[in-house]
Motif scaffolding. Structure first.
Motif, short mmCIF file in Angstrom:
data_model
loop_
_atom_site.label_atom_id
_atom_site.label_comp_id
_atom_site.label_asym_id
_atom_site.label_seq_id
_atom_site.Cartn_x
_atom_site.Cartn_y
_atom_site.Cartn_z
N VAL A 68 -79.39 -29.06 -10.27
CA VAL A 68 -80.15 -29.70 -11.35
C VAL A 68 -81.61 -29.27 -11.29
CG1 VAL A 68 -81.05 -31.93 -12.16
CG2 VAL A 68 -78.61 -31.67 -11.68
N GLN A 71 -82.22 -25.74 -12.40
CA GLN A 71 -82.24 -25.61 -13.86
C GLN A 71 -83.62 -25.97 -14.41
OE1 GLN A 71 -79.71 -24.50 -16.10
NE2 GLN A 71 -79.04 -23.80 -14.10
N TYR A 96 -77.35 -24.68 -18.34
CA TYR A 96 -76.89 -25.92 -18.96
C TYR A 96 -78.12 -26.79 -19.19
CZ TYR A 96 -76.94 -27.60 -14.07
OH TYR A 96 -77.31 -27.93 -12.80
N VAL A 98 -80.46 -30.25 -18.73
CA VAL A 98 -80.75 -31.40 -17.87
C VAL A 98 -81.61 -32.34 -18.69
CG1 VAL A 98 -81.85 -32.24 -15.77
CG2 VAL A 98 -80.62 -30.05 -15.73
N SER A 114 -76.99 -33.96 -16.32
CA SER A 114 -76.76 -32.58 -16.74
C SER A 114 -75.71 -32.57 -17.85
CB SER A 114 -76.34 -31.70 -15.56
OG SER A 114 -75.29 -32.26 -14.86
#
Length: 138
Positions: A68, A71, A96, A98, A114
């Motif tokens: 996480v 990201q 992706y 968050v 996420s």
């Protein structure tokens, strides 16, 4: 499928970011005035919750939280949504999304979640951050 929502104090979020080597995060000023004793207590709480691991006397992020924070650190795009009520939500988008927002359930806390790229818009719409098309046409 969206990950479950993790709830952190701002201090916990700051320590997690620092453990990931993040010195700046868009939308969240990182406190520089946290004392050593307060930082140790926060690290202890995060270790008890399983987000930090103590390895050879050093603290490391647990894999999911390391992913996480990676990201957030390598963010390519951010979506910053503000409501008239004053609430805000920031989605950091890389491989992706968050989503970080103030908790509606626990005052003074942050919700971190996420979200797969193809579900970001749906998530923001379902949670009321972005009005549905029919609401915008009225």
């Amino acid at each position: 499928m969206q990950d479950k929502v993790h709830i952190f104090s701002k201090e916990e979020f700051m320590v997690l970011a620092a453990a990931a080597g993040i010195s700046q995060i868009y939308g969240f000023p990182l406190r520089e005035d946290m004392g050593e004793q307060e930082a140790v207590l926060v690290m202890q709480k995060l270790t008890e919750k399983g987000f930090l691991l103590s390895v050879d006397g050093k603290f490391q992020l647990q894999k999911m939280m390391a992913d996480v924070m990676a990201q957030i650190k390598a963010v390519k795009t951010t979506i910053d949504v503000h409501k008239r009520s004053g609430r805000s939500c920031i989605v950091y988008i890389g491989d992706y999304g968050v989503k970080v927002s103030a908790s509606t359930v626990r005052e003074g806390m942050l919700e971190v979640q996420s979200i797969p790229l193809n579900e970001i818009w749906t998530c923001l719409t379902e949670e009321g951050w972005i009005p549905e098309e029919k609401e915008m046409l009225q």
